[in-house]
Design an enzyme around this catalytic site. Structure first.
Site, PDB file in Angstrom:
ATOM      1  N   LEU A 292      52.870  49.251  53.355  1.00 58.56           N
ATOM      2  CA  LEU A 292      53.404  49.755  52.090  1.00 58.56           C
ATOM      3  C   LEU A 292      52.426  50.754  51.483  1.00 58.56           C
ATOM      4  CD1 LEU A 292      54.558  46.291  50.677  1.00 58.56           C
ATOM      5  CD2 LEU A 292      55.930  47.957  51.967  1.00 58.56           C
TER       6      LEU A 292
ATOM      7  N   LEU B 225      50.028  46.077  54.618  1.00 55.87           N
ATOM      8  CA  LEU B 225      51.368  45.498  54.740  1.00 55.87           C
ATOM      9  C   LEU B 225      52.404  46.550  55.114  1.00 55.87           C
ATOM     10  CD1 LEU B 225      51.233  43.279  51.518  1.00 55.87           C
ATOM     11  CD2 LEU B 225      50.713  42.585  53.864  1.00 55.87           C
TER      12      LEU B 225
ATOM     13  N   THR C  86      45.623  46.857  48.515  1.00 54.71           N
ATOM     14  CA  THR C  86      45.846  46.321  49.859  1.00 54.71           C
ATOM     15  C   THR C  86      47.170  46.733  50.495  1.00 54.71           C
ATOM     16  OG1 THR C  86      46.755  44.337  48.804  1.00 54.71           O
ATOM     17  CG2 THR C  86      44.417  44.297  49.385  1.00 54.71           C
ATOM     18  N   GLU C  87      47.949  47.570  49.825  1.00 56.93           N
ATOM     19  CA  GLU C  87      49.325  47.804  50.248  1.00 56.93           C
ATOM     20  C   GLU C  87      49.465  48.300  51.683  1.00 56.93           C
ATOM     21  OE1 GLU C  87      49.351  47.794  45.787  1.00 56.93           O
ATOM     22  OE2 GLU C  87      48.023  48.547  47.365  1.00 56.93           O
ATOM     23  N   VAL C  88      48.583  49.214  52.138  1.00 56.24           N
ATOM     24  CA  VAL C  88      48.775  49.794  53.471  1.00 56.24           C
ATOM     25  C   VAL C  88      48.586  48.757  54.576  1.00 56.24           C
ATOM     26  CG1 VAL C  88      48.257  52.167  52.824  1.00 56.24           C
ATOM     27  CG2 VAL C  88      46.392  50.652  53.543  1.00 56.24           C
TER      28      VAL C  88
END
Length: 264
Positions: free
Chosen positions: A140, A138, A134-136
């Site tokens: 990231l 956020l 899920t980083e992108v």
């Protein structure tokens, strides 16, 4: 280490259990340090044959803790770098553990939780689990976990799931190779027991050598240098104490000493 419970069996098994259920086993710097220490102790203990990574609560791991991320938002680049090295060290310790590491996955795994699973040797998951990188969402990227996730599922699937941050099912995780087996939730422990029993039948020294062999051979060109390396490895293990014992046991139609001396 209230974040991590370590359960030691008398059969050479150690279960390291994520025990931050109220936070969905989300990471912070203390959690990472505790988990790293637990794996380092298991790796160094000659009595340990197998390490099981399990979790408590509804989630395997939700990834980074929100309070931790808020603190990191105020860090300088250098402080963020030092902080990220902690997670990198944890994943490296799991990946290079000389003992087989088996993940029993129940609930969802997001972000760094997927990285934990990818760093283990074998992963068994319960039906209904979901996964996501899920980083992108956020702003990231899944940088620290990327070597392990890419090694587990390949670069092409990562081009989708790193970029979309979408959830994918346990069936898709199985298809991609992130998990090796999917079972009903009520059968997760029993499935783990079957795998552990199979692992316990094998030579501990050979398992350690096999793990190192994979790291040294993966993605290398099959040439004279690699042929020499692999020939040297098999020659060494054949001449070892456990190598000789394994062959003798096979020829004598008995179980080797690591399964219990004299058992037929």
């Amino acid at each position: 280490m209230s974040n991590v419970l370590v359960e030691t069996g008398d059969d050479g098994r150690v279960t390291i259990r994520l025990a931050r259920a109220e936070r969905h086993n989300a990471f912070d710097e203390v959690f990472i340090a505790d988990l790293t220490a637990a794996f380092e102790r298991a790796a160094a203990d000659p009595a340990v044959r197998i390490v099981v990574l399990a979790s408590s609560g509804q989630s395997f791991s939700a990834g980074a803790d929100l309070a931790w991320m808020k603190r990191m938002a105020a860090y300088s680049q250098e402080e963020n770098y030092r902080d990220a090295l902690g997670l990198a060290r944890l994943l490296q310790v799991i990946d290079t553990c000389p003992k087989p590491v088996v993940a029993l996955v129940q609930g969802h795994a997001y972000g760094g939780g997927v990285g934990l699973i990818a760093a283990c040797d074998i992963a068994i998951a319960a039906e209904g689990c979901q996964f996501a990188l899920t980083e992108v969402k956020l702003g990231l990227i899944p940088a620290v976990i990327s070597p392990y996730v890419i090694a587990a599922i390949g670069a092409r699937p990562c081009r989708r799931f790193f970029l979309t941050a979408e959830r994918f099912s346990v069936a898709e995780a199985h298809r991609l190779g992130l998990v090796h087996e999917v079972v009903p939730p009520s059968e997760l422990v029993a499935a783990g027991e079957r795998v552990l029993a199979t692992l316990m039948e094998c030579s501990p020294a050979a398992q350690t050598a096999a793990k190192q062999l994979i790291r040294d051979v993966a993605y290398r060109e099959a040439n004279d240098e690699l042929a020499a390396l692999t020939a040297e490895r098999i020659a060494t293990i054949r001449a070892s104490e456990e190598g000789r014992e394994g062959l003798s046991a096979f020829l004598e139609k008995r179980k080797p000493r690591w399964c219990g001396a004299g058992v037929r």
